[in-house]
Scaffold this motif. Sequence first.
Motif, PDB file in Angstrom:
ATOM      1  N   GLY A 184      -6.604   6.360  -1.314  1.00  0.00           N
ATOM      2  CA  GLY A 184      -6.114   7.468  -0.504  1.00  0.00           C
ATOM      3  C   GLY A 184      -5.847   8.715  -1.319  1.00  0.00           C
ATOM      4  O   GLY A 184      -5.673   8.668  -2.535  1.00  0.00           O
TER       5      GLY A 184
ATOM      6  N   SER B 132      -9.134   9.016   2.677  1.00  0.00           N
ATOM      7  CA  SER B 132      -9.292   7.882   1.785  1.00  0.00           C
ATOM      8  C   SER B 132     -10.765   7.619   1.529  1.00  0.00           C
ATOM      9  O   SER B 132     -11.599   7.778   2.425  1.00  0.00           O
ATOM     10  CB  SER B 132      -8.662   6.626   2.404  1.00  0.00           C
ATOM     11  OG  SER B 132      -8.889   5.485   1.594  1.00  0.00           O
TER      12      SER B 132
ATOM     13  N   PRO C  21       0.788  -1.208   0.000  1.00  0.00           N
ATOM     14  CA  PRO C  21       0.000   0.000   0.000  1.00  0.00           C
ATOM     15  C   PRO C  21       0.827   1.269   0.000  1.00  0.00           C
ATOM     16  O   PRO C  21       0.299   2.348  -0.001  1.00  0.00           O
ATOM     17  CB  PRO C  21      -0.823  -0.124   1.298  1.00  0.00           C
ATOM     18  CG  PRO C  21      -0.005  -0.999   2.175  1.00  0.00           C
ATOM     19  CD  PRO C  21       0.671  -1.959   1.255  1.00  0.00           C
ATOM     20  N   ARG C  22       2.134   1.150   0.034  1.00  0.00           N
ATOM     21  CA  ARG C  22       2.971   2.340  -0.042  1.00  0.00           C
ATOM     22  C   ARG C  22       4.313   1.934  -0.634  1.00  0.00           C
ATOM     23  O   ARG C  22       4.680   0.762  -0.649  1.00  0.00           O
ATOM     24  CB  ARG C  22       3.186   2.971   1.331  1.00  0.00           C
ATOM     25  CG  ARG C  22       3.805   2.048   2.357  1.00  0.00           C
ATOM     26  CD  ARG C  22       3.720   2.657   3.739  1.00  0.00           C
ATOM     27  NE  ARG C  22       4.223   1.790   4.758  1.00  0.00           N
ATOM     28  CZ  ARG C  22       5.419   1.892   5.336  1.00  0.00           C
ATOM     29  NH1 ARG C  22       6.246   2.838   4.939  1.00  0.00           N
ATOM     30  NH2 ARG C  22       5.804   1.080   6.281  1.00  0.00           N
TER      31      ARG C  22
ATOM     32  N   ASN D 116      -3.629   5.314  -9.528  1.00  0.00           N
ATOM     33  CA  ASN D 116      -3.486   3.979  -8.950  1.00  0.00           C
ATOM     34  C   ASN D 116      -4.736   3.184  -9.309  1.00  0.00           C
ATOM     35  O   ASN D 116      -5.813   3.755  -9.448  1.00  0.00           O
ATOM     36  CB  ASN D 116      -3.365   4.041  -7.430  1.00  0.00           C
ATOM     37  CG  ASN D 116      -2.246   4.928  -6.926  1.00  0.00           C
ATOM     38  OD1 ASN D 116      -2.379   5.549  -5.888  1.00  0.00           O
ATOM     39  ND2 ASN D 116      -1.135   4.998  -7.648  1.00  0.00           N
TER      40      ASN D 116
ATOM     41  N   GLU E 287       3.272   7.921  -6.560  1.00  0.00           N
ATOM     42  CA  GLU E 287       3.140   7.293  -5.254  1.00  0.00           C
ATOM     43  C   GLU E 287       1.946   6.355  -5.233  1.00  0.00           C
ATOM     44  O   GLU E 287       0.946   6.589  -5.917  1.00  0.00           O
ATOM     45  CB  GLU E 287       2.985   8.353  -4.153  1.00  0.00           C
ATOM     46  CG  GLU E 287       4.197   9.246  -3.989  1.00  0.00           C
ATOM     47  CD  GLU E 287       4.037  10.200  -2.823  1.00  0.00           C
ATOM     48  OE1 GLU E 287       3.005  10.119  -2.132  1.00  0.00           O
ATOM     49  OE2 GLU E 287       4.936  11.026  -2.601  1.00  0.00           O
TER      50      GLU E 287
ATOM     51  N   ARG F 275      -3.982   2.858   4.115  1.00  0.00           N
ATOM     52  CA  ARG F 275      -3.353   1.700   4.754  1.00  0.00           C
ATOM     53  C   ARG F 275      -4.025   1.374   6.080  1.00  0.00           C
ATOM     54  O   ARG F 275      -4.323   0.209   6.371  1.00  0.00           O
ATOM     55  CB  ARG F 275      -1.874   1.973   4.994  1.00  0.00           C
ATOM     56  CG  ARG F 275      -1.120   0.787   5.601  1.00  0.00           C
ATOM     57  CD  ARG F 275       0.118   1.235   6.336  1.00  0.00           C
ATOM     58  NE  ARG F 275      -0.219   2.096   7.475  1.00  0.00           N
ATOM     59  CZ  ARG F 275       0.686   2.670   8.254  1.00  0.00           C
ATOM     60  NH1 ARG F 275       1.970   2.502   8.009  1.00  0.00           N
ATOM     61  NH2 ARG F 275       0.307   3.439   9.262  1.00  0.00           N
TER      62      ARG F 275
ATOM     63  N   GLU G 151      -1.132   5.115  -3.325  1.00  0.00           N
ATOM     64  CA  GLU G 151      -2.014   5.570  -2.255  1.00  0.00           C
ATOM     65  C   GLU G 151      -3.249   4.675  -2.096  1.00  0.00           C
ATOM     66  O   GLU G 151      -4.073   4.929  -1.227  1.00  0.00           O
ATOM     67  CB  GLU G 151      -2.449   7.020  -2.517  1.00  0.00           C
ATOM     68  CG  GLU G 151      -1.291   7.995  -2.504  1.00  0.00           C
ATOM     69  CD  GLU G 151      -1.716   9.432  -2.792  1.00  0.00           C
ATOM     70  OE1 GLU G 151      -0.981  10.355  -2.406  1.00  0.00           O
ATOM     71  OE2 GLU G 151      -2.780   9.625  -3.424  1.00  0.00           O
ATOM     72  N   ASP G 152      -3.366   3.633  -2.921  1.00  0.00           N
ATOM     73  CA  ASP G 152      -4.479   2.686  -2.798  1.00  0.00           C
ATOM     74  C   ASP G 152      -4.124   1.561  -1.831  1.00  0.00           C
ATOM     75  O   ASP G 152      -2.952   1.304  -1.550  1.00  0.00           O
ATOM     76  CB  ASP G 152      -4.803   2.051  -4.152  1.00  0.00           C
ATOM     77  CG  ASP G 152      -5.655   2.954  -5.040  1.00  0.00           C
ATOM     78  OD1 ASP G 152      -5.848   4.128  -4.682  1.00  0.00           O
ATOM     79  OD2 ASP G 152      -6.112   2.465  -6.091  1.00  0.00           O
TER      80      ASP G 152
ATOM     81  N   TRP H 192      -0.614   7.933   1.692  1.00  0.00           N
ATOM     82  CA  TRP H 192      -1.063   6.548   1.769  1.00  0.00           C
ATOM     83  C   TRP H 192      -1.514   6.137   3.166  1.00  0.00           C
ATOM     84  O   TRP H 192      -2.065   5.043   3.362  1.00  0.00           O
ATOM     85  CB  TRP H 192       0.064   5.615   1.332  1.00  0.00           C
ATOM     86  CG  TRP H 192       1.384   5.903   1.999  1.00  0.00           C
ATOM     87  CD1 TRP H 192       2.388   6.663   1.500  1.00  0.00           C
ATOM     88  CD2 TRP H 192       1.828   5.447   3.275  1.00  0.00           C
ATOM     89  NE1 TRP H 192       3.443   6.719   2.378  1.00  0.00           N
ATOM     90  CE2 TRP H 192       3.132   5.979   3.485  1.00  0.00           C
ATOM     91  CE3 TRP H 192       1.276   4.639   4.265  1.00  0.00           C
ATOM     92  CZ2 TRP H 192       3.866   5.730   4.634  1.00  0.00           C
ATOM     93  CZ3 TRP H 192       2.011   4.394   5.424  1.00  0.00           C
ATOM     94  CH2 TRP H 192       3.289   4.930   5.603  1.00  0.00           C
TER      95      TRP H 192
END
Length: 336
Positions: free
Chosen positions: A108, A167, A40-41, A325, A81, A116, A83-84, A112
């Motif tokens: 997100g 998010s 997730p990141r 993402n 990045e 997360r 962010e999901d 993130w």
Amino acid sequence: MNFDELRQGSMAPEFETGEVALCGGDAAKLKSFCRKRMEPRRIKSASSRKSRSDVKKEIELMEGAVLLRHGAVSIIGRRREMEDAVAAELDFVERGGRSYSFFGVYDGHGGWLVARDCSERLHKLLAEIVEADAGEEIAWERVMAAGFRKMDEEVNKSGASVASTGSTAVVAVVGEEEVVVANCGDSRAVLSRGGVAVQISDDHKPDRPDELERIEGCGGRVINWNGVRVWGVLATSRSIGDKYLKPYVITDPEVKVLSRTKLDEFLILGSDGLWDVISNEMACRVVRSCLEGRIRRSSGPDYTRAMEAAAVLVELAMARGSCDNISVVVVDLTRN
């Protein structure tokens, strides 16, 4: 179905070799891709990366179980990045001899952290609320509202570091007799029932008439700044987190409880990285073809058709020019 036909009109070039492996290789290649992309990141320190065995366990969880086949894929796509985040928890709660499984997609923004945290905590909060209720029947509307509210309270306690982040959340609880969908934001849930694509959740966009009226009613403004946004900042009118935009951006989910029928085929949960470039109907066509074996990108005992369907949707979204993402969860609802 010819997969290449779906890619016609794509704004994107052909994939690099590493991304073709998502849907074009065998199970080992898919797992290799997921090890790189499903976190997730983005983790810069090599020493902090997850071990191969830990990631393998996560992939196996995503690939589903015999009684409820499912698959999930979450990739960074063309964004800088990731962010999901996604979640899949089989048998996360039981009541009256019935078991329920949980699936979620979180998109997100501003970072993130909130996505997360939601992927790690929201299903646990919901389970705690269900277990604390002594009633025979689960009041899912109340449970979802309370769970989303507690999740929002948790992330907002993190202080200024996450006050400007948040998010979306679209989650589904699947039981033997019902499917419960709760949505907060512009991620989406779509059900295929009797060959028809049924959009279960409604996107929370700031210019949706009822959302616009609510925002302006409490003193807020919706401004067209690189798209319609709350105060020119956020492109969704509901989310978890985003403390600095309250009360204009709220956390209350819209909840729908559907009775399962023999016509139910599958459920798709996706972030807007998918739905911005693929219609509900096309997504259902692709998933149905994968589940029926008419689109076969890989094979092997550890590679489920639901996993393949999620992977093909991600590849198709990339081919059609998605710049976000992309996260997808596919749940096979056909009775075994």
